[in-house]
Design a protein around this motif. Sequence first.
Motif, PDB file in Angstrom:
ATOM      1  N   VAL A 249       0.847  -1.188   0.000  1.00  0.00           N
ATOM      2  CA  VAL A 249       0.000   0.000   0.000  1.00  0.00           C
ATOM      3  C   VAL A 249       0.885   1.242   0.000  1.00  0.00           C
ATOM      4  N   GLU A 250       0.328   2.347  -0.449  1.00  0.00           N
ATOM      5  CA  GLU A 250       1.039   3.622  -0.387  1.00  0.00           C
ATOM      6  C   GLU A 250       0.953   4.168   1.031  1.00  0.00           C
ATOM      7  N   VAL A 251       2.107   4.430   1.640  1.00  0.00           N
ATOM      8  CA  VAL A 251       2.152   4.905   3.017  1.00  0.00           C
ATOM      9  C   VAL A 251       2.084   6.422   3.023  1.00  0.00           C
ATOM     10  N   LEU A 252       1.001   6.951   3.607  1.00  0.00           N
ATOM     11  CA  LEU A 252       0.860   8.388   3.757  1.00  0.00           C
ATOM     12  C   LEU A 252       1.357   8.829   5.129  1.00  0.00           C
ATOM     13  N   ASP A 259      -1.148   0.641  16.587  1.00  0.00           N
ATOM     14  CA  ASP A 259      -2.338   0.628  17.452  1.00  0.00           C
ATOM     15  C   ASP A 259      -3.521   0.008  16.719  1.00  0.00           C
ATOM     16  N   ALA A 260      -3.664   0.339  15.430  1.00  0.00           N
ATOM     17  CA  ALA A 260      -4.737  -0.260  14.628  1.00  0.00           C
ATOM     18  C   ALA A 260      -4.532  -1.763  14.510  1.00  0.00           C
ATOM     19  N   PHE A 261      -3.275  -2.180  14.303  1.00  0.00           N
ATOM     20  CA  PHE A 261      -2.965  -3.606  14.224  1.00  0.00           C
ATOM     21  C   PHE A 261      -3.405  -4.321  15.493  1.00  0.00           C
ATOM     22  N   ALA A 262      -2.992  -3.800  16.652  1.00  0.00           N
ATOM     23  CA  ALA A 262      -3.342  -4.438  17.923  1.00  0.00           C
ATOM     24  C   ALA A 262      -4.855  -4.516  18.092  1.00  0.00           C
ATOM     25  N   ALA A 263      -5.546  -3.436  17.710  1.00  0.00           N
ATOM     26  CA  ALA A 263      -7.001  -3.419  17.824  1.00  0.00           C
ATOM     27  C   ALA A 263      -7.632  -4.493  16.941  1.00  0.00           C
ATOM     28  N   GLY A 264      -7.160  -4.614  15.694  1.00  0.00           N
ATOM     29  CA  GLY A 264      -7.704  -5.632  14.799  1.00  0.00           C
ATOM     30  C   GLY A 264      -7.487  -7.037  15.336  1.00  0.00           C
ATOM     31  N   LEU A 284      -4.422  -6.234   8.171  1.00  0.00           N
ATOM     32  CA  LEU A 284      -5.349  -5.434   7.364  1.00  0.00           C
ATOM     33  C   LEU A 284      -5.591  -4.075   8.007  1.00  0.00           C
ATOM     34  N   ALA A 285      -5.820  -4.051   9.327  1.00  0.00           N
ATOM     35  CA  ALA A 285      -6.082  -2.787  10.017  1.00  0.00           C
ATOM     36  C   ALA A 285      -4.869  -1.866   9.948  1.00  0.00           C
ATOM     37  N   GLY A 286      -3.679  -2.414  10.176  1.00  0.00           N
ATOM     38  CA  GLY A 286      -2.476  -1.595  10.096  1.00  0.00           C
ATOM     39  C   GLY A 286      -2.248  -1.052   8.692  1.00  0.00           C
ATOM     40  N   SER A 287      -2.529  -1.872   7.683  1.00  0.00           N
ATOM     41  CA  SER A 287      -2.354  -1.446   6.293  1.00  0.00           C
ATOM     42  C   SER A 287      -3.329  -0.335   5.915  1.00  0.00           C
ATOM     43  N   GLU A 288      -4.536  -0.401   6.459  1.00  0.00           N
ATOM     44  CA  GLU A 288      -5.514   0.656   6.192  1.00  0.00           C
ATOM     45  C   GLU A 288      -5.126   1.945   6.909  1.00  0.00           C
ATOM     46  N   ALA A 289      -4.558   1.812   8.108  1.00  0.00           N
ATOM     47  CA  ALA A 289      -4.240   2.999   8.917  1.00  0.00           C
ATOM     48  C   ALA A 289      -3.193   3.893   8.265  1.00  0.00           C
ATOM     49  N   VAL A 290      -2.235   3.301   7.530  1.00  0.00           N
ATOM     50  CA  VAL A 290      -1.153   4.106   6.955  1.00  0.00           C
ATOM     51  C   VAL A 290      -1.609   4.906   5.740  1.00  0.00           C
ATOM     52  N   LYS A 291      -2.831   4.674   5.285  1.00  0.00           N
ATOM     53  CA  LYS A 291      -3.311   5.373   4.095  1.00  0.00           C
ATOM     54  C   LYS A 291      -3.859   6.762   4.399  1.00  0.00           C
TER      55      LYS A 291
END
Length: 304
Positions: A249-252, A259-264, A284-291
């Motif tokens: 994914v493109e990291v913004l 934190d998103a990873f742990a939550a997922g 998946l949560a961590g990958s979405e968070a960096v966007k």
Amino acid sequence: MTPAAGGKVLVVGDVMTDIIVKPEGPLNRGSDRRAAIRSRPGGSGANQAVWLGAMGADVRFLARVGAADVASLRTYFEGFGIEPLLVGDPALPSGVLVTIVDPDGERSFLTDRGANLELAVDDLPETLLDGVGIVVVSGYSFFAPGPRAAVQSLFAMARSRGIPVAVDPASVGFLQEVGVGNFLDWTEGASLLFANDAEALALSGYNECAAQMAMLGQRYERVVIKRGALGAATGNRAGIALSLPAPQVEVLDSTGAGDAFAAGFIATRLRGGDERACLEAGILAGSEAVKAIGGQPAAKPRGD
């Protein structure tokens, strides 16, 4: 002891205001540099609580904040379906974090923890644990004497009631400041450790993931190592039990991705997911968070 299905998640950790600075290029010492500057709600504990709430988990969140911010922050967290238990500090303001984001998405931090530093044993009564299926504590709570005593007391109460405890080391800089050995001793026996590559290296002294897992597994029941673009792995003293890749994914902005990873991972475990499902959900949560810019998802619509 792994988290049981069902029950509340009790999150204890920092609330911060994140000032996110993304310069157009290298900083010019003594001069100007154009930059995008945004203010976002943050703090590792708050990030985890909000991500968990956004994922539909039943969340109780305790933190210490500036007294002037209690009402507005309570409303904010309630918007994610979170039960906020905020202790207002009469003297110190809520914490502030300045995040400088490099062009590749990597971050550097300037931290003023404010009221978070005054978290005390009396702020964490045993009744907090009623109905709780897992306790999640940010490593930042271990980096100052008062909060450390408070969460260690909570750990002891949780263990006496058979409630699993998860820990995220949170900061390599602060780990080195307080001493890696001390942190390991303070948190030993936790049911889950969530560490990124740098934290796993600092805590274990090993470069390779398998060696990190085996060493840290001697201290913690289950170890999860977040490896960024390489995905994540989970295991114990026997080594890596499961390793999965991450999507490209493109990291913004990588703020809050861990934190998103742990939550997922935790939200899926509480729904009865197996190890693979939990790891997939975390990745998946961590990958979405960096966007997106900032460490928390957008607020849930009213009525959700």
